[in-house]
Write a protein that holds these residues in place. Sequence first.
Motif, mmCIF file in Angstrom:
data_model
loop_
_atom_site.group_PDB
_atom_site.id
_atom_site.type_symbol
_atom_site.label_atom_id
_atom_site.label_comp_id
_atom_site.label_asym_id
_atom_site.label_seq_id
_atom_site.Cartn_x
_atom_site.Cartn_y
_atom_site.Cartn_z
ATOM 1 N N GLY A 188 2.985 32.115 24.239
ATOM 2 C CA GLY A 188 2.979 33.359 24.985
ATOM 3 C C GLY A 188 2.907 33.169 26.492
ATOM 4 O O GLY A 188 3.095 34.127 27.245
ATOM 5 N N ARG A 189 2.642 31.934 26.948
ATOM 6 C CA ARG A 189 2.553 31.665 28.388
ATOM 7 C C ARG A 189 3.636 30.699 28.857
ATOM 8 O O ARG A 189 4.118 30.820 29.983
ATOM 9 C CB ARG A 189 1.171 31.083 28.714
ATOM 10 N N PHE A 190 3.991 29.750 28.033
ATOM 11 C CA PHE A 190 4.981 28.741 28.394
ATOM 12 C C PHE A 190 6.284 29.003 27.640
ATOM 13 O O PHE A 190 6.273 29.457 26.491
ATOM 14 C CB PHE A 190 4.501 27.336 28.039
ATOM 15 N N THR A 191 7.393 28.661 28.285
ATOM 16 C CA THR A 191 8.711 28.773 27.653
ATOM 17 C C THR A 191 9.499 27.504 27.932
ATOM 18 O O THR A 191 9.687 27.126 29.093
ATOM 19 C CB THR A 191 9.486 29.975 28.185
ATOM 20 N N ILE A 192 9.963 26.863 26.869
ATOM 21 C CA ILE A 192 10.799 25.679 27.006
ATOM 22 C C ILE A 192 12.253 26.085 26.841
ATOM 23 O O ILE A 192 12.581 26.945 26.025
ATOM 24 C CB ILE A 192 10.394 24.593 25.980
ATOM 25 N N SER A 193 13.115 25.492 27.640
ATOM 26 C CA SER A 193 14.536 25.781 27.546
ATOM 27 C C SER A 193 15.302 24.520 27.949
ATOM 28 O O SER A 193 14.719 23.565 28.452
ATOM 29 C CB SER A 193 14.929 26.955 28.442
ATOM 30 N N ARG A 194 16.600 24.548 27.715
ATOM 31 C CA ARG A 194 17.404 23.378 28.081
ATOM 32 C C ARG A 194 18.793 23.802 28.499
ATOM 33 O O ARG A 194 19.301 24.842 28.069
ATOM 34 C CB ARG A 194 17.465 22.379 26.924
ATOM 35 N N ASP A 195 19.395 22.980 29.333
ATOM 36 C CA ASP A 195 20.775 23.152 29.755
ATOM 37 C C ASP A 195 21.474 21.838 29.426
ATOM 38 O O ASP A 195 21.359 20.862 30.171
ATOM 39 C CB ASP A 195 20.837 23.451 31.256
ATOM 40 N N ASN A 196 22.163 21.805 28.296
ATOM 41 C CA ASN A 196 22.782 20.561 27.833
ATOM 42 C C ASN A 196 23.864 20.069 28.787
ATOM 43 O O ASN A 196 24.085 18.870 28.923
ATOM 44 C CB ASN A 196 23.330 20.737 26.424
ATOM 45 N N ALA A 197 24.534 20.992 29.453
ATOM 46 C CA ALA A 197 25.575 20.593 30.403
ATOM 47 C C ALA A 197 24.987 19.812 31.574
ATOM 48 O O ALA A 197 25.652 18.959 32.165
ATOM 49 C CB ALA A 197 26.319 21.816 30.910
ATOM 50 N N LYS A 198 23.728 20.123 31.894
ATOM 51 C CA LYS A 198 23.054 19.445 32.999
ATOM 52 C C LYS A 198 22.105 18.353 32.510
ATOM 53 O O LYS A 198 21.417 17.729 33.321
ATOM 54 C CB LYS A 198 22.272 20.454 33.841
ATOM 55 N N ASN A 199 22.058 18.143 31.195
ATOM 56 C CA ASN A 199 21.161 17.140 30.624
ATOM 57 C C ASN A 199 19.728 17.357 31.096
ATOM 58 O O ASN A 199 19.014 16.406 31.432
ATOM 59 C CB ASN A 199 21.627 15.730 30.988
ATOM 60 N N THR A 200 19.324 18.624 31.115
ATOM 61 C CA THR A 200 18.041 19.010 31.700
ATOM 62 C C THR A 200 17.264 19.900 30.740
ATOM 63 O O THR A 200 17.849 20.772 30.089
ATOM 64 C CB THR A 200 18.259 19.747 33.030
ATOM 65 N N VAL A 201 15.961 19.680 30.681
ATOM 66 C CA VAL A 201 15.071 20.545 29.926
ATOM 67 C C VAL A 201 14.026 21.098 30.893
ATOM 68 O O VAL A 201 13.624 20.420 31.839
ATOM 69 C CB VAL A 201 14.411 19.783 28.758
ATOM 70 N N TYR A 202 13.631 22.344 30.672
ATOM 71 C CA TYR A 202 12.718 23.043 31.559
ATOM 72 C C TYR A 202 11.458 23.454 30.811
ATOM 73 O O TYR A 202 11.463 23.631 29.591
ATOM 74 C CB TYR A 202 13.381 24.289 32.141
#
Length: 122
Positions: free
Chosen positions: A65-79
């Motif tokens: 409820g406080r943290f959110t993980i996401s990724r952009d595979n085109a940029k090879n990046t996870v947030y």
Amino acid sequence: VQLQASGGGLVQAGGSLRLSCVASGRTFSSYVMGWFRQAPGKERELVAFISWGAARPYYVDSVKGRFTISRDNAKNTVYLQMNSLEPEDTAVYYCAVQVRGTAYSIQSYDYWGQGTQVTVSS
């Protein structure tokens, strides 16, 4: 292969930070990526992980409820978007790639980045 984590810093309780983890040397778009943290005197713990398709990410109960993980595979990046931060979130945050076993186990991960310090003041 390198993972470079960034975005940490000093923030007051209730504030937000966005961590980024960029992978270089190979593509990890088909791999589960995880965020971990290690507070002083404590063991490293899994915070969240996300599959290649970003379906049903996992969060440890303390950050739901406080943290959110996401990724952009085109940029090879996870947030990792961290909101409503608490002093208990203070730790060095690491990203890593699942290369074996189950994504719920820290032993399944490799290619650890150098970590980024998150400090939350009360």
